[in-house]
Design a protein around this motif. Structure first.
Motif, short mmCIF file in Angstrom:
data_model
loop_
_atom_site.label_atom_id
_atom_site.label_comp_id
_atom_site.label_asym_id
_atom_site.label_seq_id
_atom_site.Cartn_x
_atom_site.Cartn_y
_atom_site.Cartn_z
N UNK A 1 3.95 5.68 -12.91
CA UNK A 1 3.64 5.67 -11.48
C UNK A 1 3.26 7.08 -11.01
N UNK A 2 3.89 8.10 -11.56
CA UNK A 2 3.63 9.47 -11.12
C UNK A 2 2.37 10.04 -11.76
N UNK A 3 2.10 9.66 -13.00
CA UNK A 3 0.83 10.04 -13.61
C UNK A 3 -0.32 9.38 -12.86
N UNK A 4 -0.15 8.11 -12.52
CA UNK A 4 -1.19 7.39 -11.78
C UNK A 4 -1.41 7.99 -10.40
N UNK A 5 -0.33 8.40 -9.75
CA UNK A 5 -0.45 9.02 -8.43
C UNK A 5 -1.24 10.33 -8.51
N UNK B 1 0.84 -1.20 0.00
CA UNK B 1 0.00 0.00 0.00
C UNK B 1 0.88 1.25 0.00
N UNK B 2 0.46 2.26 -0.75
CA UNK B 2 1.20 3.51 -0.82
C UNK B 2 0.36 4.66 -0.27
N UNK B 3 1.04 5.66 0.25
CA UNK B 3 0.39 6.87 0.75
C UNK B 3 1.01 8.10 0.08
N UNK B 4 0.17 9.03 -0.30
CA UNK B 4 0.62 10.31 -0.83
C UNK B 4 0.30 11.40 0.18
N UNK C 1 8.07 5.74 0.82
CA UNK C 1 9.35 5.57 0.14
C UNK C 1 9.43 4.18 -0.49
N UNK C 2 10.33 4.06 -1.46
CA UNK C 2 10.40 2.83 -2.27
C UNK C 2 11.84 2.36 -2.41
N UNK D 1 5.44 9.92 -4.45
CA UNK D 1 5.92 8.70 -3.79
C UNK D 1 7.41 8.53 -4.06
N UNK D 2 8.08 8.05 -3.03
CA UNK D 2 9.52 7.88 -3.12
C UNK D 2 10.30 8.99 -2.45
N UNK D 3 9.60 10.03 -1.94
CA UNK D 3 10.33 11.11 -1.30
C UNK D 3 9.46 11.79 -0.25
#
Length: 307
Positions: A97-101, A21-24, A81-82, A74-76
């Motif tokens: 991934x960034x367009x989707x986010x 799971x990811x969080x923004x 982080x990834x 995501x990633x920073x």
């Protein structure tokens, strides 16, 4: 002077290739519910430098009642982080991934109409997003960017040749020896940044804070970009959106500085291919016009967005 409302939260981001799971993390300055102005979503640069360098855009909220939406990709920063994906290839580390986010955050916030400002790397994946002609996108701002990494690196290397010879020699030596993480190489890059990233002395703390995120977690930058602005060896090395720029049909504002990393040669393919474009250059700025010519920047962006 009244204090602007500020709201911070996290949005769930479901991206199956991540395997978790990811969080923004995001911040809203202003009120999405009561403002009559269209909200502006900020896509930060990097990749991987976070959103704090855009806190000053709250000036647009004060002067034009524009709600500002900032988020750490995501990633920073304060988003997921990834680091465990560092060895993943282009199948994972691409602009999707960034367009989707971004699409996920828009859905999370329930936005039916919005504007987007992409800065540097943010305008790269932002242009991929805008070329999809997403529902609700009203206006788009491309700030200090390029529609291909070839155009970007060609421009950087032209600027590099204008540096003092000892700085160029240090860069050449470290790149040849593979010591781009050394103190001498970073000092040389620091000089480069003082000419073409931000010409203010001292450099604003919010910019330093954003750049500091690259040291805290270099995963995204090193994997997608590489060791420096001049040497793109990561998964983005062949990246281009040139053939899709003409699909961006909303009114688009181009911004860059006279001393910008994103020289006119990097920006021109945007201008010639966009159906509805206006281009403004800041005569005393490099890559951070929101700081270097703050008042003029806010006036130009604010008036264009509310006209």
């Amino acid at each position: 002077m009244s204090t602007l409302p500020v709201y911070e939260a996290e949005a769930d981001f479901n991206y199956p290739p991540a395997g978790k799971p990811l969080k923004t993390w995001y911040k809203i300055t202003g009120d999405l519910k009561t403002s009559r102005a269209t909200p502006l979503i900020i896509l930060h640069g990097g990749p991987g430098v976070g959103s704090s360098a855009y806190n000053v855009l709250a000036d647009l909220t004060s002067a034009y009642s524009i709600p500002i939406i900032q988020y750490d990709q995501v990633g920073c920063g304060r988003s997921t982080h990834l680091r465990e994906k560092q060895s993943a290839g282009i199948e994972f580390w691409n602009d999707n991934i960034f367009v989707s986010e971004l699409e996920s955050l828009i859905a999370h916030l329930g936005l039916t109409q919005y504007d987007v400002l992409g800065h540097s790397w943010g305008a790269m994946f932002g242009s991929r997003f805008a070329a999809k002609q997403p529902k609700g996108l009203r206006r788009y701002i491309i700030m200090s960017s390029a529609p291909s990494l070839t155009l970007w690196t060609d421009t950087q290397n032209k600027l590099r040749r204008t540096l003092p010879q000892d700085i160029q020699d240090t860069m050449d030596k470290c790149e040849k020896e593979g010591t781009t993480d050394s103190q001498e190489y970073q000092a040389a890059m620091g000089f480069y940044y003082s000419q073409f990233l931000c010409r203010l002395d001292p450099m604003p703390e919010e910019i330093l804070q954003s750049l500091g995120l690259l040291e805290e977690d270099p995963t995204v930058y090193s994997t997608m970009w590489g060791p420096s602005e001049f040497y793109v060896s990561g998964t983005l090395k062949d990246w281009s959106v040139v053939d899709e720029v003409h699909k961006i049909t909303v009114p688009t504002l181009l911004l860059n500085g006279r001393y910008d990393e994103a020289q006119d040669s990097a920006m021109i393919e945007f201008f010639t291919r966009l159906p509805h474009a206006k281009w403004v250059q800041f005569a005393a700025s490099s890559h951070m016009a929101q700081f270097e010519e703050r008042a003029r920047y806010m006036e130009i962006v604010g008036r264009w967005l509310t006209s």
